[in-house]
Design an enzyme around this catalytic site. Structure first.
Site, PDB file in Angstrom:
ATOM      1  N   CYS A 119       5.359  -3.025  -2.382  1.00  0.00           N
ATOM      2  CA  CYS A 119       4.453  -3.120  -1.170  1.00  0.00           C
ATOM      3  C   CYS A 119       5.067  -3.119   0.029  1.00  0.00           C
ATOM      4  CB  CYS A 119       4.042  -4.627  -1.708  1.00  0.00           C
ATOM      5  SG  CYS A 119       2.888  -5.158  -0.283  1.00  0.00           S
ATOM      6  N   CYS A 162       4.419  -5.871   2.639  1.00  0.00           N
ATOM      7  CA  CYS A 162       5.139  -7.302   2.225  1.00  0.00           C
ATOM      8  C   CYS A 162       6.410  -7.306   2.451  1.00  0.00           C
ATOM      9  CB  CYS A 162       4.899  -7.540   0.609  1.00  0.00           C
ATOM     10  SG  CYS A 162       3.329  -7.309  -0.106  1.00  0.00           S
ATOM     11  N   ASP A 163       7.325  -6.195   2.127  1.00  0.00           N
ATOM     12  CA  ASP A 163       8.685  -6.309   2.026  1.00  0.00           C
ATOM     13  C   ASP A 163       9.573  -5.349   3.292  1.00  0.00           C
ATOM     14  OD1 ASP A 163       8.587  -8.012  -0.032  1.00  0.00           O
ATOM     15  OD2 ASP A 163       8.609  -6.170  -1.410  1.00  0.00           O
TER      16      ASP A 163
END
Ligand code: NAP
Length: 310
Positions: free
Chosen positions: A137, A140-141
């Site tokens: 992701c 997200c990261d």
């Protein structure tokens, strides 16, 4: 004898574009609607940085924004959203019993919109180093990799779109793709192939993630000449497609060879009263706008089914 009263008219499994649109339509049709979502509203879309191909948003819309708006819209008409994962379905006395971890929900009709989950590479150290440099992701990261170099695995729309997003943080993205042609749509291909921070390694697969406490590299293998090489990287983002979330349907609803739900006209499954829409459905076009369209179709079909039962 009519169908005994159940707690809800319609239970929708999955809160992505398909499920939330189905919920909007069933709740606006005054059918009591419960939607089960295991993670966050929006499903895969919520993990997407920018949606540029949903009509009505000429500048694009962020995945989180459109997801939250869709949830809000469905709730406005009475949809109840419960954050639980469906584990199984049974039909008792004409009523569907949908089991979650420690609760059972009842409904007269079920719409399966459980989507698909990202696929792993299945190589050594991938699992151990997930969260320590291996990610699925970018939204997200990505921010953890400011000034770093990254590998992106895959050649589809997700790999290109998320790879392009990662150029905001990482100085260099190396795309490792198993063929010499990308699968992604022409526009995304063009952007990725011409981006100065994106490089490509063709005809190559990742056979191992390297590193002890965090990712330090990947072992690569050229698929044509078999040559192996170790490639240094600070992180690996894997975008190699998805598998359907249909484990809870096995033995009840007919699935295709890849585990997607088979449907007939009106998005009916082989079980009367269970409908399927969106990415979980065999043959679906995996685009947000198409998934939303299917959500609408499944909701109207469920409504017609319930009217016929009365
Ligand atoms: P995808 O289209 O299935 O592409 C997966 C990619 O990973 C392919 O390039 C495939 O290679 C490669 N791959 C599969 N298994 C692999 C393995 N074990 N090792 C190495 N490589 C592997 O998946 P996606 O990109 O996640 O897209 C899923 C769907 O969502 C698609 O329909 C896509 O159009 C849609 N989507 C659309 C957008 C958009 O419109 N902007 C954005 C994201 C996703 P091959 O090419 O050789 O098969």
């Amino acid at each position: 004898m009519g169908i005994p009263p159940a707690s809800k008219d319609v239970l929708i499994i999955g809160g992505g574009g398909a499920g939330l649109t189905a919920a909007l339509y069933t709740s606006r049709a005054k059918l009591s609607t419960l939607l089960l979502e295991k993670l966050t509203p929006g499903g895969q879309i919520a993990l997407t940085d920018l949606v540029e191909n949903y009509p009505g948003f000429p500048e694009g819309v962020t995945g989180t924004d459109i997801s939250q708006r869709m949830e809000e819209q469905a709730k406005r008409y009475g949809t109840e959203v419960v954050y639980e994962e469906a584990a199984g379905i049974e039909k008792k006395n004409g009523i569907f019993q949908v089991k979650a971890l420690d609760k059972t929900f009842q409904a007269r009709a079920v719409i399966v919109a459980s989507g698909a989950s990202y696929r792993n590479l299945g190589v050594p150290k991938e699992r151990e180093l997930t969260g320590r440099g291996v990610s699925y992701c970018a939204t997200c990261d990505g921010a953890f990799f400011k000034g770093k170099e990254l590998v992106v695995v895959g050649g589809g729309d997700s790999a290109m779109q998320e790879g392009l997003f990662l150029t905001r943080f990482a100085t260099k993205i190396t795309v490792v793709h198993r063929r010499d042609k990308l699968r992604a749509s022409p526009l995304l291909q063009e952007r990725a192939l011409h981006h100065p921070q994106m490089k490509f390694i063709w005809d190559t697969v990742v056979t191992e993630v390297l590193g002890e406490k965090k990712v330090e590299g990947v072992r690569l293998k050229h698929v044509k000449n078999g040559k192996a090489q170790d490639f240094k990287t600070d992180g690996v983002f894997v975008f190699v497609g998805h598998d359907p979330n249909t484990g809870f349907l096995k033995g009840l609803v007919e699935l295709d060879g890849k585990g997607y739900v088979k449907t007939s006209e009106g998005l009916k499954t082989n079980v009367p009263g269970i409908f399927a829409c969106g990415e979980v459905r065999s043959g679906a076009v995996k685009q947000l706008v198409a998934c939303c369209g299917e959500g609408c179709e499944a909701a109207l079909a469920a409504q017609a089914y319930l009217e016929n039962q009365e």
